[in-house]
Design a protein around this motif. Structure first.
Motif, PDB file in Angstrom:
ATOM      1  N   VAL A 132       0.852  -1.196   0.000  1.00 17.73           N
ATOM      2  CA  VAL A 132       0.000   0.000   0.000  1.00 17.73           C
ATOM      3  C   VAL A 132       0.886   1.245   0.000  1.00 17.73           C
ATOM      4  O   VAL A 132       1.835   1.342   0.784  1.00 17.73           O
ATOM      5  CB  VAL A 132      -0.942   0.021   1.220  1.00 17.73           C
ATOM      6  CG1 VAL A 132      -1.744   1.315   1.256  1.00 17.73           C
ATOM      7  CG2 VAL A 132      -1.877  -1.175   1.170  1.00 17.73           C
ATOM      8  N   ARG A 133       0.572   2.184  -0.881  1.00 21.78           N
ATOM      9  CA  ARG A 133       1.361   3.416  -1.021  1.00 21.78           C
ATOM     10  C   ARG A 133       0.434   4.616  -0.929  1.00 21.78           C
ATOM     11  O   ARG A 133      -0.561   4.702  -1.650  1.00 21.78           O
ATOM     12  CB  ARG A 133       2.091   3.425  -2.369  1.00 21.78           C
ATOM     13  CG  ARG A 133       3.024   4.598  -2.608  1.00 21.78           C
ATOM     14  CD  ARG A 133       3.722   4.405  -3.948  1.00 21.78           C
ATOM     15  NE  ARG A 133       4.772   5.376  -4.195  1.00 21.78           N
ATOM     16  CZ  ARG A 133       4.588   6.552  -4.792  1.00 21.78           C
ATOM     17  NH1 ARG A 133       3.374   6.891  -5.215  1.00 21.78           N
ATOM     18  NH2 ARG A 133       5.594   7.378  -4.986  1.00 21.78           N
ATOM     19  N   LEU A 134       0.739   5.553  -0.041  1.00 19.43           N
ATOM     20  CA  LEU A 134      -0.073   6.754   0.157  1.00 19.43           C
ATOM     21  C   LEU A 134       0.761   7.983  -0.165  1.00 19.43           C
ATOM     22  O   LEU A 134       1.847   8.155   0.386  1.00 19.43           O
ATOM     23  CB  LEU A 134      -0.606   6.807   1.593  1.00 19.43           C
ATOM     24  CG  LEU A 134      -1.558   7.959   1.947  1.00 19.43           C
ATOM     25  CD1 LEU A 134      -2.567   7.496   3.015  1.00 19.43           C
ATOM     26  CD2 LEU A 134      -0.824   9.187   2.461  1.00 19.43           C
ATOM     27  N   ASP A 135       0.243   8.807  -1.071  1.00 19.98           N
ATOM     28  CA  ASP A 135       0.909  10.061  -1.452  1.00 19.98           C
ATOM     29  C   ASP A 135       0.013  11.210  -1.017  1.00 19.98           C
ATOM     30  O   ASP A 135      -1.020  11.474  -1.619  1.00 19.98           O
ATOM     31  CB  ASP A 135       1.133  10.102  -2.961  1.00 19.98           C
ATOM     32  CG  ASP A 135       1.954  11.310  -3.406  1.00 19.98           C
ATOM     33  OD1 ASP A 135       2.060  12.265  -2.606  1.00 19.98           O
ATOM     34  OD2 ASP A 135       2.467  11.314  -4.525  1.00 19.98           O
ATOM     35  N   SER A 136       0.399  11.903   0.050  1.00 20.41           N
ATOM     36  CA  SER A 136      -0.449  12.959   0.607  1.00 20.41           C
ATOM     37  C   SER A 136      -0.470  14.205  -0.273  1.00 20.41           C
ATOM     38  O   SER A 136      -1.397  15.009  -0.180  1.00 20.41           O
ATOM     39  CB  SER A 136       0.031  13.335   2.015  1.00 20.41           C
ATOM     40  OG  SER A 136       1.361  13.800   1.987  1.00 20.41           O
ATOM     41  N   THR A 137       0.527  14.378  -1.147  1.00 19.40           N
ATOM     42  CA  THR A 137       0.532  15.544  -2.028  1.00 19.40           C
ATOM     43  C   THR A 137      -0.592  15.469  -3.047  1.00 19.40           C
ATOM     44  O   THR A 137      -1.273  16.449  -3.329  1.00 19.40           O
ATOM     45  CB  THR A 137       1.885  15.661  -2.752  1.00 19.40           C
ATOM     46  OG1 THR A 137       2.924  15.715  -1.781  1.00 19.40           O
ATOM     47  CG2 THR A 137       1.926  16.919  -3.601  1.00 19.40           C
ATOM     48  N   SER A 138      -0.806  14.276  -3.610  1.00 20.10           N
ATOM     49  CA  SER A 138      -1.877  14.088  -4.589  1.00 20.10           C
ATOM     50  C   SER A 138      -3.114  13.447  -3.989  1.00 20.10           C
ATOM     51  O   SER A 138      -4.092  13.212  -4.693  1.00 20.10           O
ATOM     52  CB  SER A 138      -1.368  13.225  -5.748  1.00 20.10           C
ATOM     53  OG  SER A 138      -0.971  11.950  -5.268  1.00 20.10           O
ATOM     54  N   SER A 139      -3.071  13.126  -2.665  1.00 17.86           N
ATOM     55  CA  SER A 139      -4.192  12.455  -1.985  1.00 17.86           C
ATOM     56  C   SER A 139      -4.558  11.150  -2.682  1.00 17.86           C
ATOM     57  O   SER A 139      -5.731  10.815  -2.831  1.00 17.86           O
ATOM     58  CB  SER A 139      -5.416  13.380  -1.917  1.00 17.86           C
ATOM     59  OG  SER A 139      -5.124  14.541  -1.198  1.00 17.86           O
ATOM     60  N   LYS A 140      -3.539  10.413  -3.112  1.00 22.22           N
ATOM     61  CA  LYS A 140      -3.774   9.171  -3.855  1.00 22.22           C
ATOM     62  C   LYS A 140      -3.243   7.985  -3.048  1.00 22.22           C
ATOM     63  O   LYS A 140      -2.158   8.030  -2.483  1.00 22.22           O
ATOM     64  CB  LYS A 140      -3.068   9.233  -5.211  1.00 22.22           C
ATOM     65  CG  LYS A 140      -3.286   8.002  -6.090  1.00 22.22           C
ATOM     66  CD  LYS A 140      -2.380   8.008  -7.300  1.00 22.22           C
ATOM     67  CE  LYS A 140      -2.668   9.146  -8.231  1.00 22.22           C
ATOM     68  NZ  LYS A 140      -1.814   9.109  -9.449  1.00 22.22           N
ATOM     69  N   VAL A 141      -4.056   6.914  -2.998  1.00 22.17           N
ATOM     70  CA  VAL A 141      -3.644   5.674  -2.347  1.00 22.17           C
ATOM     71  C   VAL A 141      -3.671   4.575  -3.394  1.00 22.17           C
ATOM     72  O   VAL A 141      -4.655   4.425  -4.130  1.00 22.17           O
ATOM     73  CB  VAL A 141      -4.578   5.304  -1.180  1.00 22.17           C
ATOM     74  CG1 VAL A 141      -4.168   3.965  -0.572  1.00 22.17           C
ATOM     75  CG2 VAL A 141      -4.571   6.382  -0.117  1.00 22.17           C
ATOM     76  N   THR A 142      -2.584   3.802  -3.478  1.00 22.72           N
ATOM     77  CA  THR A 142      -2.545   2.689  -4.416  1.00 22.72           C
ATOM     78  C   THR A 142      -2.189   1.414  -3.675  1.00 22.72           C
ATOM     79  O   THR A 142      -1.489   1.432  -2.653  1.00 22.72           O
ATOM     80  CB  THR A 142      -1.509   2.926  -5.536  1.00 22.72           C
ATOM     81  OG1 THR A 142      -0.211   3.146  -4.933  1.00 22.72           O
ATOM     82  CG2 THR A 142      -1.882   4.122  -6.379  1.00 22.72           C
ATOM     83  N   CYS A 143      -2.685   0.302  -4.196  1.00 24.48           N
ATOM     84  CA  CYS A 143      -2.353  -1.016  -3.664  1.00 24.48           C
ATOM     85  C   CYS A 143      -1.960  -1.887  -4.844  1.00 24.48           C
ATOM     86  O   CYS A 143      -2.757  -2.060  -5.784  1.00 24.48           O
ATOM     87  CB  CYS A 143      -3.549  -1.613  -2.915  1.00 24.48           C
ATOM     88  SG  CYS A 143      -3.206  -3.235  -2.182  1.00 24.48           S
TER      89      CYS A 143
END
Length: 635
Positions: A132-143
């Motif tokens: 799981v990867r969370l990028d707070s700059t783009s508010s995107k979460v990927t799995c």
């Protein structure tokens, strides 16, 4: 993260709250200084956004009192006072930073990230926990590389767990930290959101990421050796620092906020009109030499309030006019005749600006529909058929359904509303639907402009090269000659949808200038690209292989030359077909020749023009998808 917003202008406060909540911040609102100070004393916040001109307790006194209580919560001042003296006074009172109204949304968000990061230096914008990867700059979460669709609360919960992987959170703590004071959550609210989040994580392939510690609360699941699975990326250094913000970086509003802005404007426009009426009345008194000192101060206050308020809605010119009006009134009631006449001109211009309703700008509407179509492609594509042939339309609907495409039919009068409501991925237009090819061509011209930005297929019973040429010039993507079998039409639709898949492409950018990286992120993110931005060439090869991009953007002049990086790529059997686009301030023939000799596919000169950059990228990716090496994009 939780933010306290202290702002007495309700419309401006709503606009700001919309911007912040779309970035997954929890926001408490206070409309006067005393209430805001009480909130700051009772609750823990990551940041305080504070207007200076406030009733009951002004922003400067707020800062001084809070700092006297040893409260070190970062404070970002919002001020319409742009003089250096005002800024110094605010910083001396205890504020950490300031933005001058009107400000751009991206600048505000960059300053917020910088302040929060100063308080927590280890804070990263990208966090990874297992797959799981969370990028707070783009508010995107990927799995596993796939985007995870989370609600705002689910996102906030996941970020809280991932940023504090060794901490156990009780339900009461989560309620206090992730729900604003205006919300009244039920006792089982946290459990319900945790359950929903777990289900989405499980479906994406991240089962048991969040565990329950019975009698205590919830936490991120740790490895058996006790070490956290969480990895914090150094991507934070790409964020703008307060001194690095440039107006060219932040030229856009968030597209998804446009309709919300229009709704807020509709409710508060009469209030702003009343303030301008006050200004008009006081200018009339000034013309008659009967304006008192008190009335001049009232006019100055009205103009001051309008500076930030109108700027919040993107009315930059109206905000500028108000600032000039305020400066004239600030000088006192004894004005020269020229200044009085200037006031009369300014107020007329301001009234004209105010009468322009804030609507969704064409480019914002296009980008919103573009994003919606990006989501549709990954779920169920939408086809809009503009044709009066009922039998053929029904056959097309049935054929489309076989391929998992949702189709609907619209008449000439319905087509614009149908596009606005459904954001179709493709439009199928019969040029003769109104018994007039010219009318069909006019609609095609409208659909393919930036107003809608939607791909259009054209079919017509008239087989004529002149019409084919007109369709091509107007941006039609495929021309079909009637009669045509429904299966052939849907096959063409699928071909266009595959072209649209390029917005799922992964782009890697290498530039040693962090500000340029942020400019490129601002330009590219709204189109749905997955980005990796790198300002350190030392890790180029590892990141290239890990990220597996579909297109590479390089700067020429870096500690390790972009030309050398391109040569390395071209010498590798796996990467030698990767599209490479160069950006550089150098325009001389020697540099351009060296770039193309190294294997570049395209070259753009800085400063970058957004539309040209997007067009070049789309064209290069489409060629890759259509003519070779496109299997990865479609998979």
């Amino acid at each position: 993260m939780k933010i306290l917003l202290v702002e007495d202008d309700r419309a401006a406060a709503e606009v700001l709250k919309n911007i912040l909540t779309h970035q997954h911040y929890t926001v408490d609102l206070a409309d006067d200084g005393e209430t805001g100070l009480s909130f700051a004393e009772m609750f823990a916040y990551d940041l305080i956004l504070l207007d200076i001109m406030l009733p009951k307790l002004d922003g400067l006194m707020f800062c001084r009192q809070l700092r006297a209580e040893k409260n070190d919560t970062p404070i970002l001042l919002l001020t319409a006072l742009d003089s250096s003296t005002s800024k110094v006074i605010g910083l001396d009172a205890g504020a950490n930073d300031y933005v001058v109204k009107p400000f751009e949304a991206n600048e505000l968000l960059a300053r917020i990230r910088a302040l929060v990061r100063q308080k927590s230096p280890a804070l990263s914008s990208v966090i990874e926990a297992g797959n799981v990867r969370l990028d707070s700059t783009s508010s995107k979460v990927t799995c596993n590389g796939q985007i995870l669709r989370l609600t705002a609360k689910e996102y906030a919960l996941l970020e809280q767990f991932m940023r504090n992987s060794h901490r156990i959170f009780s339900q009461e703590t989560l309620l206090d930290y992730l729900w604003s004071s205006e919300e009244i959550p039920l006792a089982n609210t946290v459990r319900a959101h945790i359950k929903a989040l777990r289900q989405k994580l499980k479906q994406a392939g991240a089962n048991d990421l969040i565990e329950t510690v019975y009698g205590q609360g919830y936490r991120l699941k740790l490895k058996e050796n006790g070490h956290s699975q969480v990895k914090h990326s150094a991507a934070t250094k790409l964020d703008l620092q307060p001194t690095q913000v440039d107006a060219t970086v932040v030229e856009r509003y968030q597209p998804q906020l446009s309709s919300a802005l229009a709704d807020i404007w509709k409710r508060f426009q009469p209030q702003y009109s009343d303030r301008i009426t006050i200004l008009e009345q006081n200018i009339t008194l000034l013309l008659a030499n009967t304006l008192t000192e008190e009335q001049a101060q009232q006019a100055q206050a009205s103009a001051h309030q309008l500076i930030g308020s109108l700027g919040s809605f993107g009315l930059v010119e109206a905000s500028r006019l108000c600032r000039e009006i305020e400066q004239i009134f600030r000088a006192g009631v004894k004005q020269s005749r020229a200044e009085v006449e200037r006031l009369s001109q300014l107020i007329v211009a301001l009234r004209q600006e105010l009468q322009r309703s804030v609507t969704i700008a064409p480019d914002a509407r296009a980008k919103r529909c573009h994003r919606q179509r990006f989501a549709n492609i990954k779920q169920q594509p939408h086809l809009l058929i503009v044709d009066l042939d009922v039998q053929l339309s029904q056959q097309l609907i049935n054929e489309a359904a076989i391929w998992g495409i949702q189709a609907l039919v619209a008449t000439l009068t319905e087509v614009r509303e149908a596009i606005a409501q459904n954001c179709p991925d493709v439009v199928l237009l019969d040029l003769g639907f109104s018994n007039s090819i010219e009318s069909g061509l006019e609609l095609l011209a409208e659909l393919t402009t930036n107003n809608w930005d939607v791909p259009v297929l054209v079919f017509s019973a008239v087989e004529d090269f002149a019409n084919r040429l007109k369709v091509a010039r107007l941006g039609g993507q495929i021309f079909l000659h009637k009669p045509v079998h429904p299966a052939s039409v849907i096959a063409a639709v699928i071909q266009v949808l595959q072209r649209s898949d390029i917005v799922q492409a992964k782009i890697m950018v290498v530039d040693d200038d962090p500000q340029m990286l942020d400019i490129l992120r601002t330009l590219l993110e709204p189109w749905g690209f997955e980005l990796t931005l790198l300002n350190d060439c030392a890790s180029f090869w590892e990141i290239l292989n890990a990220f597996n991009p579909d297109l590479l953007i390089l700067d020429v002049q870096m500690p390790l030359s972009g030309i050398e990086l391109c040569q390395v790529v071209r010498n590798d059997l796996h990467w030698n077909q990767l599209p490479v686009l160069f950006l550089s301030v150098h325009k001389d023939a020697e540099t351009v020749n060296r770039v193309f000799a190294a294997g570049a596919d395209d070259y753009l000169s800085k400063p970058i023009q957004g539309p040209e950059l997007i067009a070049r990228i789309m064209n290069r990716l489409e060629r890759t998808l259509t003519f070779g090496n496109g299997s990865k994009l479609r998979s």
